[in-house]
Scaffold this motif. Structure first.
Motif, PDB file in Angstrom:
ATOM      1  N   UNK A  34      24.789   4.299 -13.708  1.00  7.85           N
ATOM      2  CA  UNK A  34      26.050   4.498 -14.345  1.00  7.85           C
ATOM      3  C   UNK A  34      26.341   3.399 -15.321  1.00  7.85           C
ATOM      4  N   UNK A  35      26.075   1.958 -15.021  1.00  3.25           N
ATOM      5  CA  UNK A  35      26.097   0.798 -15.737  1.00  3.25           C
ATOM      6  C   UNK A  35      25.419   0.969 -17.259  1.00  3.25           C
ATOM      7  N   UNK A  36      24.286   1.658 -17.074  1.00  2.00           N
ATOM      8  CA  UNK A  36      23.659   1.796 -18.529  1.00  2.00           C
ATOM      9  C   UNK A  36      24.341   3.064 -19.370  1.00  2.00           C
ATOM     10  N   UNK A  43      18.080  16.127 -18.400  1.00  2.22           N
ATOM     11  CA  UNK A  43      17.896  16.419 -16.827  1.00  2.22           C
ATOM     12  C   UNK A  43      18.374  15.102 -16.092  1.00  2.22           C
ATOM     13  N   UNK A  44      18.389  13.791 -16.574  1.00  2.00           N
ATOM     14  CA  UNK A  44      18.563  12.933 -16.069  1.00  2.00           C
ATOM     15  C   UNK A  44      20.217  12.760 -15.965  1.00  2.00           C
ATOM     16  N   UNK A  45      20.672  13.150 -17.046  1.00  2.00           N
ATOM     17  CA  UNK A  45      22.114  13.255 -16.893  1.00  2.00           C
ATOM     18  C   UNK A  45      22.793  14.295 -15.845  1.00  2.00           C
ATOM     19  N   UNK A  46      22.321  15.532 -15.997  1.00  2.00           N
ATOM     20  CA  UNK A  46      22.620  16.342 -15.085  1.00  2.00           C
ATOM     21  C   UNK A  46      22.669  15.827 -13.684  1.00  2.00           C
ATOM     22  N   UNK A  47      21.228  15.234 -13.295  1.00  2.00           N
ATOM     23  CA  UNK A  47      21.168  14.839 -12.020  1.00  2.00           C
ATOM     24  C   UNK A  47      22.265  13.568 -11.636  1.00  2.00           C
ATOM     25  N   UNK A  48      22.486  12.815 -12.528  1.00  2.00           N
ATOM     26  CA  UNK A  48      23.284  11.743 -12.321  1.00  2.00           C
ATOM     27  C   UNK A  48      24.910  12.338 -12.063  1.00  2.00           C
ATOM     28  N   UNK A  49      25.237  13.511 -12.555  1.00  3.17           N
ATOM     29  CA  UNK A  49      26.486  13.895 -12.168  1.00  3.17           C
ATOM     30  C   UNK A  49      26.399  14.356 -10.673  1.00  3.17           C
ATOM     31  N   UNK A  50      25.462  14.995 -10.232  1.00  3.05           N
ATOM     32  CA  UNK A  50      25.052  15.360  -8.739  1.00  3.05           C
ATOM     33  C   UNK A  50      25.331  14.158  -8.032  1.00  3.05           C
ATOM     34  N   UNK A  83      32.818   9.509 -18.587  1.00  3.53           N
ATOM     35  CA  UNK A  83      31.934   9.322 -19.764  1.00  3.53           C
ATOM     36  C   UNK A  83      31.024  10.408 -19.936  1.00  3.53           C
ATOM     37  N   UNK A  84      30.207  10.966 -18.817  1.00  8.07           N
ATOM     38  CA  UNK A  84      29.409  12.029 -18.903  1.00  8.07           C
ATOM     39  C   UNK A  84      30.085  13.216 -19.333  1.00  8.07           C
ATOM     40  N   UNK A  85      31.457  13.535 -19.019  1.00  9.64           N
ATOM     41  CA  UNK A  85      31.837  14.876 -19.587  1.00  9.64           C
ATOM     42  C   UNK A  85      32.238  14.720 -21.093  1.00  9.64           C
ATOM     43  N   UNK A  86      32.668  13.495 -21.444  1.00 11.06           N
ATOM     44  CA  UNK A  86      32.855  13.241 -23.038  1.00 11.06           C
ATOM     45  C   UNK A  86      31.698  13.468 -23.879  1.00 11.06           C
TER      46      UNK A  86
END
Length: 235
Positions: A100-102, A115-122, A154-157
């Protein structure tokens, strides 16, 4: 060994869950949240605030004894009066906070895969120590919730900018589940609907959010959100 504290508590060794006594669970969880370690006296006071100092210290010694039986390697290390988790243990909370900090403070050349971003949302959707009601967790949960709110928004945007509308909407809704009153995530969800051309869905989301604020807080959405809807409906 791996310690998971996002969602239910679980200690994993060799791919299998390890049974952990209640006292050791509380100690490991506290050390996982306080990654820098904590003084023995402070640990005892926070974990057993209802006990006398002597009783709390005895409970801590018992928890330490229990932790020594969890595996062939040391789970808790002690340096003087300071306790910390062993470097042999990985913690899901640490990994997700680092990711999240990165995301929020990106470094040059650092790129995450879809795939990393999708997994991070979960991972960001998981509460800290589900089902626990310890008093020391109140502040830690607030810190975790603030971290994941900003990261999910931030991920959503980022997904919206890539025209990944489903992923953007899911990230925004995950943020609204953390804090249903926070406007930023609701506004992003409306922007996703607008980008897809679903004006009716955008208006419906806005009206539901406005009803929530009126019913619970007796306030209205910001002028910025209201103008966003006005632009959509008068275009």
């Amino acid at each position: 060994m791996r310690l998971e504290i996002l969602g239910p508590f679980e200690l994993i060794r060799g791919g299998r869950s390890v049974a952990v006594p209640a006292g050791a669970q509380r100690l490991l969880a506290l050390l996982a949240v306080r990654g820098e370690g904590i003084h023995r006296r402070a640990a005892a006071e926070q974990l057993w605030p209802e006990c006398t100092p002597l009783r709390a210290a005895a409970n801590l010694r018992s928890a330490l004894c229990q932790s020594r039986k969890l595996g062939p390697k040391t789970v808790v290390v002690s340096e003087g009066h300071r306790l910390a988790l062993s470097p042999y243990i990985t913690v899901d909370h640490w990994e997700v906070c680092g990711a999240a900090r990165q995301l929020l403070e990106p470094e040059d050349g650092l790129q995450a895969t879809p795939a990393d971003l999708d997994r991070l949302v979960e991972e960001l959707s998981r509460p800290l120590l589900l089902g626990w009601d310890d008093e020391w967790l109140i502040l830690e949960r607030e810190r975790w919730d603030q971290m994941r709110l900003y990261a999910l928004e931030a991920l959503a945007q980022q997904f919206l900018a890539l025209d990944r509308f489903l992923a953007a909407h899911q990230a925004a809704l995950a943020a609204t589940s953390v804090d249903p009153y926070r406007e930023t995530a609701h506004r992003i969800a409306i922007e996703v609907h607008a980008a897809e051309g679903n004006v009716a869905c955008a208006v419906k989301h806005y009206l539901e959010y406005r009803r929530l604020l009126q019913r619970e807080l007796r306030v209205s959405p910001s002028q910025r959100m209201t103008e966003l809807i006005r632009e959509l409906t008068t275009a």
